[in-house]
Design a protein around this motif. Structure first.
Motif, PDB file in Angstrom:
ATOM      1  N   ILE A  22       1.032  -1.388  -0.084  1.00 56.95           N
ATOM      2  CA  ILE A  22       0.133  -0.051   0.276  1.00 56.95           C
ATOM      3  C   ILE A  22       0.570   1.267  -0.029  1.00 56.95           C
ATOM      4  O   ILE A  22       1.724   1.017   1.324  1.00 56.95           O
ATOM      5  CB  ILE A  22      -0.918   0.086   1.191  1.00 56.95           C
ATOM      6  N   GLY A  23       0.765   2.197  -1.098  1.00 60.44           N
ATOM      7  CA  GLY A  23       1.571   3.552  -1.086  1.00 60.44           C
ATOM      8  C   GLY A  23       1.215   4.251   0.006  1.00 60.44           C
ATOM      9  O   GLY A  23       0.253   4.564   0.892  1.00 60.44           O
ATOM     10  N   TYR A  24       1.977   4.845   0.940  1.00 58.82           N
ATOM     11  CA  TYR A  24       2.039   5.913   1.734  1.00 58.82           C
ATOM     12  C   TYR A  24       3.200   6.732   1.726  1.00 58.82           C
ATOM     13  O   TYR A  24       4.330   6.673   0.675  1.00 58.82           O
ATOM     14  CB  TYR A  24       2.261   5.115   3.162  1.00 58.82           C
ATOM     15  N   GLU A  25       3.040   8.236   2.307  1.00 59.79           N
ATOM     16  CA  GLU A  25       3.674   9.401   2.543  1.00 59.79           C
ATOM     17  C   GLU A  25       4.374   9.514   3.597  1.00 59.79           C
ATOM     18  O   GLU A  25       2.495   9.501   4.247  1.00 59.79           O
ATOM     19  CB  GLU A  25       3.803  10.372   1.241  1.00 59.79           C
ATOM     20  N   PHE A  44      -5.422   4.875   0.026  1.00 60.09           N
ATOM     21  CA  PHE A  44      -5.827   3.546  -0.720  1.00 60.09           C
ATOM     22  C   PHE A  44      -6.715   3.666  -1.477  1.00 60.09           C
ATOM     23  O   PHE A  44      -8.131   4.022  -0.331  1.00 60.09           O
ATOM     24  CB  PHE A  44      -6.389   3.425   1.223  1.00 60.09           C
ATOM     25  N   GLY A  45      -7.308   3.343  -2.662  1.00 60.46           N
ATOM     26  CA  GLY A  45      -8.585   3.661  -3.274  1.00 60.46           C
ATOM     27  C   GLY A  45      -9.073   4.750  -4.233  1.00 60.46           C
ATOM     28  O   GLY A  45      -8.472   5.397  -4.051  1.00 60.46           O
ATOM     29  N   SER A  46      -9.941   4.974  -3.143  1.00 58.78           N
ATOM     30  CA  SER A  46     -10.562   6.034  -3.689  1.00 58.78           C
ATOM     31  C   SER A  46     -10.312   7.075  -2.107  1.00 58.78           C
ATOM     32  O   SER A  46     -11.320   7.930  -1.934  1.00 58.78           O
ATOM     33  CB  SER A  46     -12.194   6.018  -4.303  1.00 58.78           C
ATOM     34  N   GLN A  47      -9.771   6.238  -1.568  1.00 55.86           N
ATOM     35  CA  GLN A  47      -9.164   6.867   0.409  1.00 55.86           C
ATOM     36  C   GLN A  47      -7.899   7.423  -0.118  1.00 55.86           C
ATOM     37  O   GLN A  47      -7.443   6.833  -0.498  1.00 55.86           O
ATOM     38  CB  GLN A  47     -10.409   6.014   1.321  1.00 55.86           C
ATOM     39  N   LEU A  66     -12.698   9.778  -1.653  1.00 51.92           N
ATOM     40  CA  LEU A  66     -12.228  10.731  -2.934  1.00 51.92           C
ATOM     41  C   LEU A  66     -13.541  11.020  -3.849  1.00 51.92           C
ATOM     42  O   LEU A  66     -13.723   9.199  -4.183  1.00 51.92           O
ATOM     43  CB  LEU A  66     -10.921  10.492  -2.668  1.00 51.92           C
ATOM     44  N   ALA A  67     -14.160  12.373  -3.657  1.00 58.56           N
ATOM     45  CA  ALA A  67     -15.355  11.709  -5.018  1.00 58.56           C
ATOM     46  C   ALA A  67     -15.291  11.569  -5.777  1.00 58.56           C
ATOM     47  O   ALA A  67     -16.668  11.331  -6.920  1.00 58.56           O
ATOM     48  CB  ALA A  67     -16.573  13.347  -4.938  1.00 58.56           C
ATOM     49  N   GLY A  68     -14.081  11.709  -6.762  1.00 60.98           N
ATOM     50  CA  GLY A  68     -13.363  11.452  -7.878  1.00 60.98           C
ATOM     51  C   GLY A  68     -14.084  12.703  -8.791  1.00 60.98           C
ATOM     52  O   GLY A  68     -14.413  12.329 -10.378  1.00 60.98           O
TER      53      GLY A  68
END
Length: 91
Positions: A22-25, A44-47, A66-68
């Motif tokens: 899972i990507g992170y900063e 994480f996906g749309s979050q 994220l509403a997209g």
């Protein structure tokens, strides 16, 4: 001055994210002159999850969905104008 935060929780989270791919900063946060923290932003996906670790061993989790939706005509000036309106409403 606050107690140094326990890095074990931060390390455990980072290791778990790495194992799961899972990507992170990670970023350092200066909260005040005497108060510091670390933040991990997880994509994480749309979050977007933002997990903050503070010197008093507090862990804060914020989750954004994220509403997209892409808004046409957004500019830096329009965003600043929206923030000005929000600021005025809070007063």
């Amino acid at each position: 001055m606050a107690e140094p935060f326990n890095a074990n929780e931060l390390i455990e989270l980072l290791r778990g994210l790495e194992q799961r791919g899972i990507g992170y900063e990670v970023e350092y946060r200066r909260i005040s002159e005497d108060y510091d923290g670390m933040a991990v932003r997880i994509l994480f996906g749309s979050q977007v999850w933002e997990v903050s670790f503070y010197e008093n061993n507090l862990i804060e989790v914020l989750r954004f969905t994220l509403a997209g939706d892409v808004e046409a005509g957004v500019t830096a000036a329009s965003l600043l104008a929206d923030l000005d309106v929000e600021t005025q409403e809070e007063r």
